[in-house]
Enzyme design. Structure first.
Site, PDB file in Angstrom:
ATOM      1  N   LYS B 182       0.846  -1.205   0.000  1.00 23.00           N
ATOM      2  CA  LYS B 182       0.000   0.000   0.000  1.00 23.00           C
ATOM      3  C   LYS B 182       0.875   1.246   0.000  1.00 23.00           C
ATOM      4  O   LYS B 182       1.553   1.537   0.984  1.00 23.00           O
ATOM      5  CB  LYS B 182      -0.915   0.050   1.225  1.00 23.00           C
ATOM      6  CG  LYS B 182      -1.919   1.203   1.128  1.00 23.00           C
ATOM      7  CD  LYS B 182      -2.594   1.527   2.438  1.00 23.00           C
ATOM      8  CE  LYS B 182      -1.862   2.575   3.233  1.00 23.00           C
ATOM      9  NZ  LYS B 182      -1.854   3.927   2.638  1.00 23.00           N
ATOM     10  N   GLY B 234       7.167   4.555   8.352  1.00 28.40           N
ATOM     11  CA  GLY B 234       6.282   5.687   8.602  1.00 28.40           C
ATOM     12  C   GLY B 234       6.482   6.216  10.007  1.00 28.40           C
ATOM     13  O   GLY B 234       7.577   6.112  10.565  1.00 28.40           O
ATOM     14  N   SER B 235       5.426   6.759  10.569  1.00 23.91           N
ATOM     15  CA  SER B 235       5.559   7.435  11.857  1.00 23.91           C
ATOM     16  C   SER B 235       5.672   6.436  13.008  1.00 23.91           C
ATOM     17  O   SER B 235       5.175   5.312  12.934  1.00 23.91           O
ATOM     18  CB  SER B 235       4.360   8.343  12.105  1.00 23.91           C
ATOM     19  OG  SER B 235       3.222   7.558  12.410  1.00 23.91           O
ATOM     20  N   THR B 236       6.324   6.874  14.063  1.00 26.63           N
ATOM     21  CA  THR B 236       6.461   6.045  15.256  1.00 26.63           C
ATOM     22  C   THR B 236       5.093   5.731  15.858  1.00 26.63           C
ATOM     23  O   THR B 236       4.847   4.622  16.321  1.00 26.63           O
ATOM     24  CB  THR B 236       7.370   6.755  16.278  1.00 26.63           C
ATOM     25  OG1 THR B 236       8.703   6.786  15.733  1.00 26.63           O
ATOM     26  CG2 THR B 236       7.400   6.032  17.604  1.00 26.63           C
ATOM     27  N   GLU B 237       4.203   6.716  15.791  1.00 26.48           N
ATOM     28  CA  GLU B 237       2.858   6.518  16.342  1.00 26.48           C
ATOM     29  C   GLU B 237       2.151   5.336  15.654  1.00 26.48           C
ATOM     30  O   GLU B 237       1.603   4.451  16.321  1.00 26.48           O
ATOM     31  CB  GLU B 237       2.091   7.824  16.113  1.00 26.48           C
ATOM     32  CG  GLU B 237       0.737   7.902  16.728  1.00 26.48           C
ATOM     33  CD  GLU B 237      -0.023   9.106  16.158  1.00 26.48           C
ATOM     34  OE1 GLU B 237       0.616   9.998  15.555  1.00 26.48           O
ATOM     35  OE2 GLU B 237      -1.247   9.118  16.299  1.00 26.48           O
ATOM     36  N   GLY B 239       3.614   3.025  13.914  1.00 26.77           N
ATOM     37  CA  GLY B 239       4.430   1.837  14.180  1.00 26.77           C
ATOM     38  C   GLY B 239       4.023   1.158  15.478  1.00 26.77           C
ATOM     39  O   GLY B 239       3.932  -0.074  15.558  1.00 26.77           O
ATOM     40  N   GLU B 256      10.303   0.730  10.247  1.00 29.37           N
ATOM     41  CA  GLU B 256      11.271   1.830  10.072  1.00 29.37           C
ATOM     42  C   GLU B 256      10.519   3.101  10.397  1.00 29.37           C
ATOM     43  O   GLU B 256       9.678   3.551   9.630  1.00 29.37           O
ATOM     44  CB  GLU B 256      11.775   1.882   8.618  1.00 29.37           C
ATOM     45  CG  GLU B 256      12.550   0.659   8.174  1.00 29.37           C
ATOM     46  CD  GLU B 256      13.935   0.588   8.793  1.00 29.37           C
ATOM     47  OE1 GLU B 256      14.327   1.507   9.536  1.00 29.37           O
ATOM     48  OE2 GLU B 256      14.631  -0.408   8.525  1.00 29.37           O
ATOM     49  N   CYS B 290      13.233  10.554   7.430  1.00 24.80           N
ATOM     50  CA  CYS B 290      13.176  10.108   8.827  1.00 24.80           C
ATOM     51  C   CYS B 290      14.557  10.188   9.485  1.00 24.80           C
ATOM     52  O   CYS B 290      14.663  10.358  10.682  1.00 24.80           O
ATOM     53  CB  CYS B 290      12.610   8.703   8.925  1.00 24.80           C
ATOM     54  SG  CYS B 290      13.374   7.566   7.771  1.00 24.80           S
ATOM     55  N   GLU B 387       9.856  15.022  16.077  1.00 24.78           N
ATOM     56  CA  GLU B 387      10.197  14.968  14.664  1.00 24.78           C
ATOM     57  C   GLU B 387       9.333  15.979  13.913  1.00 24.78           C
ATOM     58  O   GLU B 387       8.111  15.964  14.025  1.00 24.78           O
ATOM     59  CB  GLU B 387       9.952  13.554  14.128  1.00 24.78           C
ATOM     60  CG  GLU B 387      10.436  13.392  12.710  1.00 24.78           C
ATOM     61  CD  GLU B 387      10.282  11.965  12.192  1.00 24.78           C
ATOM     62  OE1 GLU B 387       9.267  11.328  12.507  1.00 24.78           O
ATOM     63  OE2 GLU B 387      11.181  11.502  11.468  1.00 24.78           O
TER      64      GLU B 387
END
Lengths: 289, 476
Positions: B182, B234-237, B239, B256, B290, B387
Site C-alpha cells: 500500500k 512511517g511514523s512512530t505513532e 508503528g 522503520e 526520517c 520529529e
C-alpha cells in the site's frame, strides 16, 4: 524435613539478586516453594513491582560498563561462571532434582548441559560481531561497516518448564553480547535460579548485569513489559494469553520482543537468541586523500 | 553584476498520467469493490493529477488471496529464475527512469534533481542488489535453505514513494515471498506505474499487488489473518499501533519509524564540508526524511563561524518548481504536512528559540515552507524533541565530546547521527557511543542497497538493505 539424625540441617534463606546484592523483597513477602510431591522446600521471596523497577535501575546502571567491556573480557567472565558452576555441580543437581521432580541422573544431565551451555556462549562473545557484521561494498568512495551492538536492558521471563537449563539458555545469550538482564525465575521452581545468583556474584560478573527475581511471573512481567527503560523482552516463560498482553504493552516504547515458542532446551540453541537482542550499527566514512 | 538562473524545467511530456487508476490485484487493474476513489494532487500546483481507487477491507482480502495463491509457485521457483525477474525489473526501471522521476516529482513535490539523481538510481540499484541474492540465500548466513515467510503486507510513506517500494519489494521477492503493497495516500502514482513494470517484466500474476488507499486500508492489511509478514515505514505513532495489532500473532514485523538525528560538528571539522553536510542533512527532500539531521550540535568555539557559513549557504538555496532542474527545495507534500511543520515551527518561536530563514519568495499556489534555522534551542524545546519532518533545523551547542554524546542520545529515537571531525580516533569513539542505527561521519544522508539501514529504540526494529535486510523476509 529434618530427620532425627542427630544433626539439624541449616536452612537457606533464599533472597533476590539485584545490583550484585542479595536483598529480601522490599514487600517483605515470601511464598512457599514445594517439590513435585508437595513437600515444602523453602520460602522464596515474592518480589514486587518495586523490586522489578529496582532491578531495571540496576541493570541500566550496569549496561555502560558491561557493554563497553571487551568481548574477550565478557567471554572470560562467562567461562568463569561455568567454572564456578562446575564446583557446585552437586548442589545444583540436588536443587534441580527437587525443583523438577527428576531422578538424579536426569537432573545431572540437565546441570551438565547447562554448564556446557555457559561455555558455548562464552565462546560467542568475540565471534558474534564477525558473523553478524562486516564491510558493505557500497557504490561510492566510502568506508562502510556494520557491527552488532547490544540493545540494552532485556527483561527475561525464564522458562517455566526448565528451572536451570532453560534459565541458563535464556540468560547467557542475552548477556554475552553486552546486554544486561532482569530475570523473572520460573514461578514454581525458583530455587535453582536464586542459587545461580550466588554463583554469578562470585564469578567476576559486574553487579547489575544479571538481576534475578522470584515471584509471580505475571505480576513481575507486567511492570517490566511496560517499563520505558527496558529495551527488549524475552517471553520464554509466558503462556499465550500473557504473552499477548505483554507484547501489546511492550509496543509502547517499541521493545524488541522474542515471542514464546515450544523449546527443546537440550537441542542446539543456534544463534537466534544471540541475534534477537542485537542492533546493527552502520558507520559510513568517505575515503579519499 | 549578478547572474540569475534562467528557468530550466524538465518536460512533463515524458509521462502520461491516466485520469483514473484501479487497484492492481492478481495482475489486473480493477476498481475498488465499493467504487470509492480519491484524488491525488501535485503539491507544487494543487493540480489534480489523477483519481485512484480507495481499497476496502474486501479488496485487501482479495489481494491477500491473490498473493497467497501466487506464493506457492513463486516460492517454489529456483532462485536463479526469481533473480531473472528482479533483474528484468531493474533494467525496466532504468529504461523508464526519466518518466518515473518526473512522475515522482509531480506527485510528491520533490525536486527533479533529487528524484532523477538520487531516488531512481537507488531504486534500480536495490532491485539489482537483491536480484543477486535470490539464488544465493543458502550463503546469507541464515542456515541452509532458508524459507520465505509467505504473504508480505507492506506499507510505505510519501517521502520516497518509489524508493521505499524498492526497499520493500526487492528483498521480499528475492526471498520468495509475494507482496501486497500500500503506497501512501498522497503519493500513489509511482507504485501504480511500477505495476506496469511488473507487467512488462512478465512477473507472474499475484506476486505483486498494489492497493491504493488511506490508513484504514493499511490497518486492514496489517490485521489480515493470512498476512505472514508486516513491513512498515512511517511514523512512530503508527508503528506502535502496528506492534499492538500483531501482538500475540505469528506475524513477523519490521518497522522503520521516525528519527531526530543529531548532526555533531566539532571544532576541528572541515567547516565548508560540514555546512554542505548540514544542508544535505536537513534540506534534502524538504526535510521529509526520517533520518534527517534535524538537531545540529555544534561545538561552542566554532558556533559563530559555522552559523555564518551556514546562513550564507542557505541564502543560495533555490525553493520552487520541483520540475526545474535548478531547484534545491521543492514543495511540502501536503497541506496537512505543511500545517504540522508550521505548528511546530511556531512552537519553537513561542518557546523562545530564535527563528531565521533566508529571504525567499515562495510560490503562491501549492504547499511551501522556507528553509528555517532555529538558534538558542534547548533540549526541552519541542523543536529539539519532536520529529518535524520538514526543512527546519534546530541548533544546540556543546563543549565536550561527552556532552555531545549525552545530548545526541537524549531522545527516544535512534535512527541516525552525523559526526564532523578530522580526528579519526574521536570519530570512532563518537560512532561507538551514539545509540543510532546509521552513523554518517564527515558525510550525511548516504544510502546504498548494500548497506543496512534501520533504527534503535523507538525508531523501530529490523534492518533494510544489505545481507541484514534478507532476515526480515526469511523464516529464521
Amino acid at each position: 524435613m529434618s530427620e532425627l539424625t542427630g544433626r539439624l540441617s541449616v536452612f537457606k534463606t533464599y533472597k533476590l539478586y539485584v545490583g550484585g546484592k542479595f536483598p529480601r523483597s522490599e514487600s517483605g513477602r515470601v511464598y512457599e516453594v514445594i517439590d513435585s510431591k508437595g513437600t515444602w522446600l523453602a520460602n522464596a521471596p515474592l518480589a514486587s513491582r518495586k523490586d522489578a523497577r529496582d532491578a531495571v535501575v540496576a541493570a541500566r546502571k550496569a549496561f555502560g560498563g558491561w557493554s563497553g567491556a571487551t568481548a574477550y573480557n565478557r567471554g572470560q567472565i562467562l567461562y568463569r561462571i561455568a567454572e564456578m558452576l562446575e564446583g557446585r555441580r552437586d548442589q545444583f543437581v540436588a536443587e534441580v532434582a527437587a525443583a523438577e521432580g527428576l531422578s538424579k541422573a536426569k537432573a545431572t544431565a540437565q546441570v551438565d548441559a547447562a554448564i556446557d551451555r555457559w561455555v558455548w556462549y562464552a565462546g560467542w562473545s568475540d565471534k558474534v560481531a564477525q558473523i553478524a557484521g562486516g564491510a558493505n561494498p557500497v557504490a561510492g568512495p566510502y568506508f562502510n561497516l556494520s557491527s552488532p551492538e547490544p540493545t540494552g536492558v532485556v527483561a527475561v521471563l525464564a522458562p517455566q518448564d526448565s528451572s536451570f537449563l532453560g534459565l541458563v539458555s535464556v540468560i547467557a545469550p542475552a548477556i554475552v553480547t553486552g546486554n544486561t538482564v532482569v530475570v523473572a525465575a520460573a514461578e514454581n521452581a525458583p530455587l535453582p535460579a536464586l542459587s545461580l545468583a550466588e554463583v554469578l556474584a562470585t564469578s567476576d560478573l559486574p553487579g547489575g548485569v544479571v538481576n534475578i527475581l522470584s515471584g509471580r511471573t505475571a505480576e513481575l512481567a507486567a511492570p517490566l513489559a511496560a517499563h520505558q527503560d527496558v529495551n527488549a523482552l524475552d517471553l520464554a516463560g509466558a503462556d499465550d494469553a500473557l504473552a499477548k498482553d505483554l507484547e501489546t504493552a511492550a509496543a509502547d516504547n517499541l521493545k524488541r520482543v522474542l515471542r514464546p515458542s515450544a523449546a527443546n532446551w537440550t537441542a542446539d540453541p543456534g544463534t537466534g537468541r544471540l541475534l534477537t537482542f542485537l542492533e546493527t550499527k552502520t558507520v559510513w566514512h568517505p575515503m579519499g586523500v | 553584476m549578478t547572474f540569475d538562473y534562467a528557468p530550466a524545467p524538465e518536460s512533463r511530456a515524458v509521462v502520461d498520467i491516466a485520469p483514473s487508476y484501479g487497484l492492481f490485484i492478481d495482475g489486473e487493474f480493477a476498481p475498488a469493490s465499493d467504487g470509492k476513489v480519491f484524488k491525488t494532487v501535485s503539491p507544487s500546483s494543487e493540480e489534480v493529477l489523477s483519481e485512484v481507487a480507495q481499497a476496502s477491507a474486501d479488496d485487501v482480502d482479495r489481494a491477500v488471496k491473490a498473493a497467497r495463491k501466487a506464493f506457492e509457485k513463486w516460492s517454489a521457483l529456483p532462485g536463479a529464475e526469481r533473480a531473472k525477474y528482479l533483474f528484468r525489473i531493474a533494467r525496466l526501471l532504468q529504461e523508464r527512469s526519466r518518466e518515473l522521476a518526473v512522475l515522482e516529482s509531480l506527485d510528491n513535490g520533490k525536486p527533479i534533481r533529487e528524484s532523477r539523481d538520487a531516488d531512481l538510481p537507488l531504486v534500480a540499484a536495490h532491485f539489482f542488489y537483491y536480484a543477486g541474492w535470490a539464488d544465493k540465500l543458502d550463503h546469507a548466513g541464515y542456515g541452509a535453505n532458508p524459507r520465505p515467510l509467505g504473504v508480505a503486507g507492506q506499507i510505505i510513506p510519501w517521502n520516497f514513494p518509489l524508493l521505499m517500494l524498492a526497499w520493500k519489494i526487492a528483498p521480499a521477492l528475492a526471498t520468495g515471498n509475494t507482496v501486497v503493497l500500500k503506497p501512501a495516500e498522497t503519493t500513489p502514482l509511482s507504485a501504480l506505474f511500477f505495476a506496469d513494470i511488473c507487467r512488462q517484466a512478465g512477473l507472474p500474476k499475484g506476486v505483486v499487488n498494489i492497493l491504493t488507499g488511506e490508513g484504514s486500508t493499511g490497518a486492514a492489511l496489517v490485521a489480515h489473518p493470512d498476512v505472514n509478514k508486516v513491513a512498515f515505514t512511517g511514523s512512530t505513532e503508527v508503528g506502535k499501533a502496528i506492534a499492538r495489532t500483531v501482538a500475540g500473532t505469528d506475524k513477523k514485523v519490521t518497522l522503520e519509524l521516525g528519527g531526530k538525528a543529531a548532526n555533531i560538528v566539532f571544532d576541528d571539522a572541515p567547516l565548508d564540508q560540514a555546512v554542505e553536510g548540514i544542508v544535505n542533512g536537513i534540506f534534502f527532500n524538504q526535510g521529509h526524511v526520517c533520518c534527517a539531521g534535524s538537531r545540529l550540535l555544534v561545538q561552542e568555539s566554532v558556533q559563530d563561524e559555522l552559523l555564518d557559513a551556514l546562513k550564507r549557504r542557505m541564502r543560495t538555496l533555490r525553493v520552487g518548481d520541483p520540475l526545474d532542474k535548478n531547484t534545491d527545495i521543492g514543495a511540502i507534500n501536503s497541506a496537512e504536512q505543511l500545517a504540522r511543520i508550521t505548528a511546530l515551527a511556531d512552537a519553537g518561536e513561542a518557546e523562545g528559540a530564535e527563528r531565521w530563514s533566508p529571504s525567499c519568495e515562495l510560490p503562491t499556489t501549492g504547499y511551501w515552507f522556507a528553509p528555517t534555522l532555529f538558534t538558542g534551542v534547548t533540549q526541552a524545546h519541542r523543536i529539539a524533541r519532536e520529529e518535524i519532518f520538514g526543512p527546519v533545523l534546530s541548533v544546540l551547542t556543546f563543549r565536550t565530546p561527552a556532552e555531545a554524546v549525552e545530548k545526541a542520545n537524549n531522545t527516544p529515537y535512534g535512527l541516525s547521527a552525523g559526526i564532523w571531525t578530522e580526528k579519526g580516533s574521536r570519530m570512532l569513539w563518537m560512532a561507538n557511543k551514539l545509540r543510532a542505527g546509521v552513523i554518517w561521519s564527515n558525510t550525511f544522508n548516504k544510502f546504498d542497497p548494500a548497506s543496512p539501514f534501520g533504527g534503535y529504540q523507538e525508531s523501530g526494529y529490523g534492518r533494510e538493505g544489505g545481507r541484514h535486510g534478507l532476515e526480515a523476509y526469511l523464516n529464521v
